[in-house]
Write a protein that holds these residues in place. Sequence first.
Motif, PDB file in Angstrom:
ATOM      1  N   MET A   1      -4.001  -4.666 -19.743  1.00 44.23           N
ATOM      2  CA  MET A   1      -5.369  -4.500 -19.281  1.00 44.23           C
ATOM      3  C   MET A   1      -5.366  -3.712 -17.974  1.00 44.23           C
ATOM      4  N   ALA A   2      -6.278  -2.805 -17.842  1.00 47.44           N
ATOM      5  CA  ALA A   2      -6.410  -2.024 -16.611  1.00 47.44           C
ATOM      6  C   ALA A   2      -7.094  -2.863 -15.541  1.00 47.44           C
ATOM      7  N   HIS A   3      -6.880  -2.506 -14.291  1.00 43.09           N
ATOM      8  CA  HIS A   3      -7.577  -3.148 -13.174  1.00 43.09           C
ATOM      9  C   HIS A   3      -7.890  -2.097 -12.119  1.00 43.09           C
ATOM     10  N   LEU A   4      -8.907  -2.364 -11.342  1.00 42.66           N
ATOM     11  CA  LEU A   4      -9.306  -1.446 -10.283  1.00 42.66           C
ATOM     12  C   LEU A   4      -8.350  -1.602  -9.108  1.00 42.66           C
ATOM     13  N   SER A   5      -7.688  -0.530  -8.742  1.00 41.90           N
ATOM     14  CA  SER A   5      -6.749  -0.602  -7.622  1.00 41.90           C
ATOM     15  C   SER A   5      -7.382  -0.081  -6.335  1.00 41.90           C
ATOM     16  N   TYR A   6      -8.100   1.034  -6.415  1.00 45.99           N
ATOM     17  CA  TYR A   6      -8.713   1.655  -5.242  1.00 45.99           C
ATOM     18  C   TYR A   6     -10.102   2.144  -5.571  1.00 45.99           C
ATOM     19  N   VAL A   7     -10.949   2.097  -4.572  1.00 49.47           N
ATOM     20  CA  VAL A   7     -12.183   2.869  -4.544  1.00 49.47           C
ATOM     21  C   VAL A   7     -12.017   3.793  -3.355  1.00 49.47           C
ATOM     22  N   ASN A   8     -12.126   5.086  -3.583  1.00 49.15           N
ATOM     23  CA  ASN A   8     -11.949   6.050  -2.510  1.00 49.15           C
ATOM     24  C   ASN A   8     -13.284   6.644  -2.097  1.00 49.15           C
ATOM     25  N   VAL A   9     -13.463   6.758  -0.795  1.00 49.08           N
ATOM     26  CA  VAL A   9     -14.688   7.273  -0.206  1.00 49.08           C
ATOM     27  C   VAL A   9     -14.335   8.538   0.569  1.00 49.08           C
ATOM     28  N   PHE A  10     -15.017   9.631   0.276  1.00 53.08           N
ATOM     29  CA  PHE A  10     -14.833  10.833   1.076  1.00 53.08           C
ATOM     30  C   PHE A  10     -15.597  10.642   2.378  1.00 53.08           C
ATOM     31  N   ALA A  11     -14.936  10.943   3.489  1.00 53.24           N
ATOM     32  CA  ALA A  11     -15.528  10.645   4.796  1.00 53.24           C
ATOM     33  C   ALA A  11     -15.362  11.821   5.744  1.00 53.24           C
TER      34      ALA A  11
END
Length: 129
Positions: A1-11
């Motif tokens: 099963m996949a899982h969310l590792s990162y949410v990336n925000v451009f800053a």
Amino acid sequence: MAHLSYVNVFARDIVALSAFYQKVFGFQEIESIRSPIFRGLDTGKSCIGFNAHEAYDLLQLSHLSETSGIKLLLNFDVDTPEAVDKLVPIALEAGATLIKAPYETYYHWYQAVLLDPESNVFRINTVLL
């Protein structure tokens, strides 16, 4: 099963924006992956990455780099309504803007809606069920 590792925000300012989330939520920086164009924070279950705009070219996204409008909503869960109420003034002191004061939703969450210092929307939530 996949899982969310990162949410990336451009800053615009990866140092200041990552420091904001460290101050408000107490997240620790993952120093081993720090670079001139990236900062990462460990949230305990996943991570938030902050990418400088130079990453658009690195990821071959320059032709898609339109950044107007709301395109991201970060959600931070806490254990109690009191924790939501406690974190809102901390976020405001750190530079957030309050969009909607803490309230109970029709789906039985207690949440506040804010903007971080770079106008990214985030919510501080707890489930009331």
